[in-house]
Design a protein around this motif. Structure first.
Motif, PDB file in Angstrom:
ATOM      1  N   GLU A  10      -5.836  -7.885   1.877  1.00  0.00           N
ATOM      2  CA  GLU A  10      -6.559  -6.976   2.876  1.00  0.00           C
ATOM      3  C   GLU A  10      -5.627  -5.622   2.508  1.00  0.00           C
ATOM      4  O   GLU A  10      -4.251  -5.871   2.196  1.00  0.00           O
ATOM      5  CB  GLU A  10      -6.115  -7.265   4.225  1.00  0.00           C
ATOM      6  CG  GLU A  10      -7.232  -8.248   4.627  1.00  0.00           C
ATOM      7  CD  GLU A  10      -8.646  -8.039   4.855  1.00  0.00           C
ATOM      8  OE1 GLU A  10      -9.139  -6.693   4.577  1.00  0.00           O
ATOM      9  OE2 GLU A  10      -9.386  -8.693   5.491  1.00  0.00           O
ATOM     10  N   GLY A  11      -6.208  -4.356   2.565  1.00  0.00           N
ATOM     11  CA  GLY A  11      -5.544  -3.300   2.444  1.00  0.00           C
ATOM     12  C   GLY A  11      -6.023  -2.269   3.389  1.00  0.00           C
ATOM     13  O   GLY A  11      -7.218  -2.331   3.738  1.00  0.00           O
ATOM     14  N   CYS A  12      -5.228  -1.303   3.795  1.00  0.00           N
ATOM     15  CA  CYS A  12      -5.701  -0.327   4.719  1.00  0.00           C
ATOM     16  C   CYS A  12      -4.654   1.067   4.580  1.00  0.00           C
ATOM     17  O   CYS A  12      -3.699   0.937   3.912  1.00  0.00           O
ATOM     18  CB  CYS A  12      -5.825  -0.668   5.994  1.00  0.00           C
ATOM     19  SG  CYS A  12      -3.918  -1.455   6.971  1.00  0.00           S
ATOM     20  N   GLY A  13      -4.838   1.976   5.532  1.00  0.00           N
ATOM     21  CA  GLY A  13      -4.080   3.172   5.732  1.00  0.00           C
ATOM     22  C   GLY A  13      -3.553   3.055   7.155  1.00  0.00           C
ATOM     23  O   GLY A  13      -3.782   1.948   7.779  1.00  0.00           O
ATOM     24  N   PRO A  14      -2.696   3.855   7.474  1.00  0.00           N
ATOM     25  CA  PRO A  14      -2.150   3.813   8.743  1.00  0.00           C
ATOM     26  C   PRO A  14      -3.123   3.718   9.918  1.00  0.00           C
ATOM     27  O   PRO A  14      -2.741   3.236  10.883  1.00  0.00           O
ATOM     28  CB  PRO A  14      -1.134   5.254   8.898  1.00  0.00           C
ATOM     29  CG  PRO A  14      -1.383   6.049   7.551  1.00  0.00           C
ATOM     30  CD  PRO A  14      -2.130   5.066   6.712  1.00  0.00           C
ATOM     31  N   ALA A  15      -4.306   4.419   9.818  1.00  0.00           N
ATOM     32  CA  ALA A  15      -5.309   4.568  10.952  1.00  0.00           C
ATOM     33  C   ALA A  15      -5.683   3.053  11.289  1.00  0.00           C
ATOM     34  O   ALA A  15      -5.705   2.680  12.351  1.00  0.00           O
ATOM     35  CB  ALA A  15      -6.390   5.260  10.364  1.00  0.00           C
ATOM     36  N   PHE A  16      -5.889   2.289  10.050  1.00  0.00           N
ATOM     37  CA  PHE A  16      -6.596   0.768  10.409  1.00  0.00           C
ATOM     38  C   PHE A  16      -5.155   0.008  11.024  1.00  0.00           C
ATOM     39  O   PHE A  16      -5.359  -0.915  11.820  1.00  0.00           O
ATOM     40  CB  PHE A  16      -7.230   0.134   9.182  1.00  0.00           C
ATOM     41  CG  PHE A  16      -7.912  -1.147   9.653  1.00  0.00           C
ATOM     42  CD1 PHE A  16      -9.045  -1.211  10.453  1.00  0.00           C
ATOM     43  CD2 PHE A  16      -7.182  -2.347   9.255  1.00  0.00           C
ATOM     44  CE1 PHE A  16      -9.503  -2.320  10.681  1.00  0.00           C
ATOM     45  CE2 PHE A  16      -7.863  -3.474   9.463  1.00  0.00           C
ATOM     46  CZ  PHE A  16      -9.007  -3.634  10.439  1.00  0.00           C
ATOM     47  N   SER A  17      -4.126   0.311  10.434  1.00  0.00           N
ATOM     48  CA  SER A  17      -3.019  -0.461  10.773  1.00  0.00           C
ATOM     49  C   SER A  17      -2.791  -0.171  12.179  1.00  0.00           C
ATOM     50  O   SER A  17      -2.105  -1.275  12.997  1.00  0.00           O
ATOM     51  CB  SER A  17      -1.740  -0.007   9.912  1.00  0.00           C
ATOM     52  OG  SER A  17      -0.629  -0.694  10.483  1.00  0.00           O
TER      53      SER A  17
END
Length: 161
Positions: free
Chosen positions: A49-56
């Motif tokens: 899974e990968g994301c940026g700070p918004a989803f984190s």
């Protein structure tokens, strides 16, 4: 809001570096991070899974709703936070995928990045091709779940969602 969209396959070099698609880099950089956040999946499948700070931040908010000492929260936090990695882009837009995550997903010499809106996934290319064939078939069955935001919630009542 920017979102992760599209499918891209890139080679992994001998040092474990892979180029993150420019479109994906633009999303995380717009969110203030010169990199990506990766973690193991909760859903069955061999991918990262990968994301940026918004989803984190959304993940953190979901975890914060749980009792801090509940075993469920601790298990979820161990996977979603404890095993996550914040990967910084180098000058060529590459990151080093941690060996533990690569092994989990069976990724060796190529990685397929797949946009999922607020997050993305990283797959071994052949594994993603097999998954996608089934997903395409399933999507035909699930298409009735999609509704226009302005469609009536209850047909015939005129109410909208």
């Amino acid at each position: 809001m920017e979102s992760f969209r599209g499918r891209f396959t890139n080679r992994i070099d001998a040092k474990g570096r892979v180029s993150v698609p420019a479109k994906f880099r633009a999303v995380t950089m717009a969110q203030g991070l010169n990199g990506v956040i990766c973690f193991p999946p909760l859903n069955p499948g061999s991918f990262i899974e990968g994301c940026g700070p918004a989803f984190s931040d959304i993940v953190d908010q979901m975890l914060d709703r749980l009792d801090p000492f509940a075993p469920e929260r601790q298990s979820l936090a161990a996977v979603l936070i404890g095993e996550s990695a914040e990967l910084t882009f180098d000058s060529d837009g590459r990151v080093i995928l941690p060996e533990t995550l690569r092994n989990l997903a069976g990724i060796t010499d190529e990685a397929t990045f797949v946009g999922m809106g607020q997050r993305f996934q990283i797959w071994e290319p052949k594994a993603y091709d097999a998954y996608y064939a089934k997903a395409l078939e399933d999507a035909q069955k699930y298409r009735d779940l999609l509704r226009s935001p302005s469609a009536p919630a209850n047909p015939g009542t005129g109410e909208t969602r």
